[in-house]
Scaffold this motif. Structure first.
Motif, PDB file in Angstrom:
ATOM      1  N   ASP A 139      17.487 -11.397  39.891  1.00 55.37           N
ATOM      2  CA  ASP A 139      17.739 -11.521  38.459  1.00 55.37           C
ATOM      3  C   ASP A 139      16.691 -12.413  37.803  1.00 55.37           C
ATOM      4  O   ASP A 139      16.182 -12.105  36.724  1.00 55.37           O
ATOM      5  CB  ASP A 139      19.133 -12.115  38.210  1.00 55.37           C
ATOM      6  N   LEU A 141      23.643 -21.430  35.662  1.00 58.01           N
ATOM      7  CA  LEU A 141      24.026 -20.086  36.101  1.00 58.01           C
ATOM      8  C   LEU A 141      24.761 -20.068  37.436  1.00 58.01           C
ATOM      9  O   LEU A 141      25.365 -19.055  37.792  1.00 58.01           O
ATOM     10  CB  LEU A 141      22.773 -19.205  36.194  1.00 58.01           C
ATOM     11  N   LYS A 151      25.934 -17.008  40.225  1.00 60.59           N
ATOM     12  CA  LYS A 151      26.259 -15.690  39.680  1.00 60.59           C
ATOM     13  C   LYS A 151      25.035 -14.818  39.450  1.00 60.59           C
ATOM     14  O   LYS A 151      25.164 -13.635  39.141  1.00 60.59           O
ATOM     15  CB  LYS A 151      27.057 -15.824  38.387  1.00 60.59           C
ATOM     16  N   VAL A 152      23.835 -15.400  39.556  1.00 56.49           N
ATOM     17  CA  VAL A 152      22.611 -14.602  39.479  1.00 56.49           C
ATOM     18  C   VAL A 152      21.791 -14.842  40.738  1.00 56.49           C
ATOM     19  O   VAL A 152      21.883 -15.897  41.371  1.00 56.49           O
ATOM     20  CB  VAL A 152      21.766 -14.958  38.235  1.00 56.49           C
ATOM     21  N   ALA A 179      18.837 -16.306  30.517  1.00 52.57           N
ATOM     22  CA  ALA A 179      20.220 -15.849  30.684  1.00 52.57           C
ATOM     23  C   ALA A 179      20.606 -14.866  29.588  1.00 52.57           C
ATOM     24  O   ALA A 179      21.333 -13.888  29.834  1.00 52.57           O
ATOM     25  CB  ALA A 179      21.164 -17.049  30.682  1.00 52.57           C
ATOM     26  N   THR A 180      20.118 -15.108  28.379  1.00 48.74           N
ATOM     27  CA  THR A 180      20.390 -14.189  27.273  1.00 48.74           C
ATOM     28  C   THR A 180      19.775 -12.823  27.553  1.00 48.74           C
ATOM     29  O   THR A 180      20.386 -11.781  27.289  1.00 48.74           O
ATOM     30  CB  THR A 180      19.842 -14.769  25.958  1.00 48.74           C
ATOM     31  N   GLU A 222      22.051 -11.139  30.238  1.00 45.42           N
ATOM     32  CA  GLU A 222      23.433 -10.822  29.905  1.00 45.42           C
ATOM     33  C   GLU A 222      23.609 -10.076  28.585  1.00 45.42           C
ATOM     34  O   GLU A 222      24.664  -9.495  28.341  1.00 45.42           O
ATOM     35  CB  GLU A 222      24.257 -12.110  29.888  1.00 45.42           C
ATOM     36  N   GLU A 223      22.579 -10.094  27.727  1.00 48.48           N
ATOM     37  CA  GLU A 223      22.713  -9.431  26.425  1.00 48.48           C
ATOM     38  C   GLU A 223      21.521  -8.522  26.145  1.00 48.48           C
ATOM     39  O   GLU A 223      21.124  -8.354  24.994  1.00 48.48           O
ATOM     40  CB  GLU A 223      22.821 -10.474  25.310  1.00 48.48           C
ATOM     41  N   ARG A 235      24.905 -20.582  23.630  1.00 49.69           N
ATOM     42  CA  ARG A 235      24.525 -20.952  24.994  1.00 49.69           C
ATOM     43  C   ARG A 235      23.863 -22.331  25.028  1.00 49.69           C
ATOM     44  O   ARG A 235      24.035 -23.094  25.983  1.00 49.69           O
ATOM     45  CB  ARG A 235      23.560 -19.917  25.575  1.00 49.69           C
TER      46      ARG A 235
END
Length: 434
Positions: free
Chosen positions: A3, A25, A28-29, A388-389, A392-393, A417
């Protein structure tokens, strides 16, 4: 496939990015540490296991090591090929950044970095925007202290204004950095890598001007309802009383150029751009004189090769004790805070043009952004939250291209965030008319 790939993870800033990536994080990544030296990367991995004992088994087994170097484009292509997002922490970026951007643009891999070098940032946009759009890579520079506070601060101010039925027309940002005195701790607050980037930025002002002549930005058509005297253009002036400083001078960092590019993107999307100025605040006349004298000497030395060599060789001496090759220690970093006071002029969304007889009063909003350890853990947290954005987005972001943080993340949850980082956005004063 990982990731997140942190390139330059064994460097001073890169290791802080790795720590913030795990803090924010967790497990989870999937994470990979990339750089030139296996042993140094393994040492960072052990540091992560020690710093986060609850996650140590997962980190020990799952954090990858990737050997890559800007001197080996094939290794960079391989690195970009196994990552969803590459975080680049290897500077000075004008010397080491382009091969990484090129690899990500070719592979369709999203990319963020912590550059604060306008020449590099704008050169990458000129050279790789088309390739990134074609491959679907989203390339966003200046995702650390330069220039998340200013660029996303403008987004934050616009959101506050919109909540009150207002439209921002102009913003002045006042920056200050303070370090609390800690007995027995040295004065160093900057790592030499940051110092080197500053030197080369000053040295290449002519190249930046030539780049801007060759690739001019569209003329910004500012809102006709704005005050033409705001932001101020004077060399030195007294800032508003609630900013809490004696003097303000134009800030020479990347923020103004990054925000201007964001506003060009805003205009291209059909919205009115916001006029923006950023200033460094100083507490006294003595501080102003010392700053101007030091800046004058630094600028002269940075302008010729022998002078640059002296600045690079003796950072502690030339920075008056603020820079070293070893970087600041954890105690000094924790005692350092960046404050950014943003004063926004806004008008009602349905206001008439001031040429008419019923022109509205101008409203003023004041917000303050603060970042603890801005150069390192603060910067690291900002760039990790940007990454992270992206993870996840991704569907809410532009499909690809080289752009700025505000242009990429304005429609995302990045501001939310950042609340999970050493950064705070605070409303200082109620809306007033002026």
């Amino acid at each position: 496939m990982y990731d997140l790939v942190i390139y330059g993870a064994s460097g001073f800033t890169g290791s802080r990015i790795a720590h913030q990536a795990v803090r924010i994080l967790g497990a989870k990544v999937s994470l990979a540490l990339a750089g030139r030296t296996q042993a140094k990367l393994e040492a960072v991995k052990r540091e992560l296991c020690h710093a986060f004992p609850d996650l140590a088994p997962a980190l020990a087994s799952k954090v990858g090591i990737i050997i890559a170097s800007t001197a080996d484009v094939d290794s960079l292509a391989a690195m970009a090929g196994v990552g969803k997002v590459v975080v680049n922490a290897v500077g000075p970026f004008r010397m080491h950044g382009e091969p990484v951007v090129a690899a990500c643009a070719a592979a369709g891999t999203d990319y963020v970095d912590v550059s604060g070098e306008p020449e590099f940032i704008e050169t990458m946009a000129a050279r790789y925007d088309d390739a990134a759009k074609a491959s679907g890579a989203l390339i966003v520079s200046a995702c650390g202290m330069d220039s998340i506070p200013c660029d996303m601060g403008v987004v934050h101010a616009a959101q506050l204004a919109a909540a009150e039925g207002l439209v921002p027309t102009a913003i002045e940002a006042y920056l200050s950095v303070s370090t609390a005195a800690v007995p027995g701790v040295g004065s160093v607050v900057i790592n030499a890598g940051t110092w080197d980037s500053l030197i080369y930025s000053f040295a290449n002002v002519a190249a930046l001007r030539a780049l801007r002549r060759a690739h001019p930005m569209p003329r910004l058509e500012f809102d006709a309802r704005r005050s033409t005297s705001f932001p101020r253009r004077g060399k030195t002036f007294t800032p508003p009383a609630d900013v809490g400083a004696a003097y303000a001078v134009p800030f020479m960092g990347a923020d103004a150029s990054v925000v201007r590019r964001s506003q060009a993107a805003r205009q291209a999307a059909g919205d009115k751009p916001v006029r923006f100025g950023v200033f460094l605040t100083l507490p006294s006349l003595k501080a102003l004189i010392m700053y101007m004298a030091w800046g004058f000497v630094f600028g002269i030395f940075a302008s010729f090769r022998l002078g640059r060599s002296f600045l690079l060789r003796f950072p502690f001496l030339c920075s008056l004790g603020k820079v070293s090759r070893d970087g600041p220690n954890a105690v000094t970093r924790a005692a350092t805070t960046l404050s950014l006071n943003m004063v926004t002029k806004a008008v009602p969304a349905d206001a008439a043009d001031p040429a008419s007889t019923d022109a509205p009063p101008v409203a003023t909003l004041h917000t303050r952004i603060e970042i603890n350890d801005p150069g390192y853990d603060g910067t690291a947290a900002c760039v990790v939250q940007c990454a992270a954005t992206m993870l996840e987005e991704r569907t809410a972001l532009p499909p690809g291209g080289v752009t700025t943080s505000a242009a990429a993340f304005a429609g995302s949850k990045l501001l939310d965030r950042l609340a999970d980082s050493p950064i705070t956005f605070t409303r200082v004063a109620a809306t007033s008319s002026s």
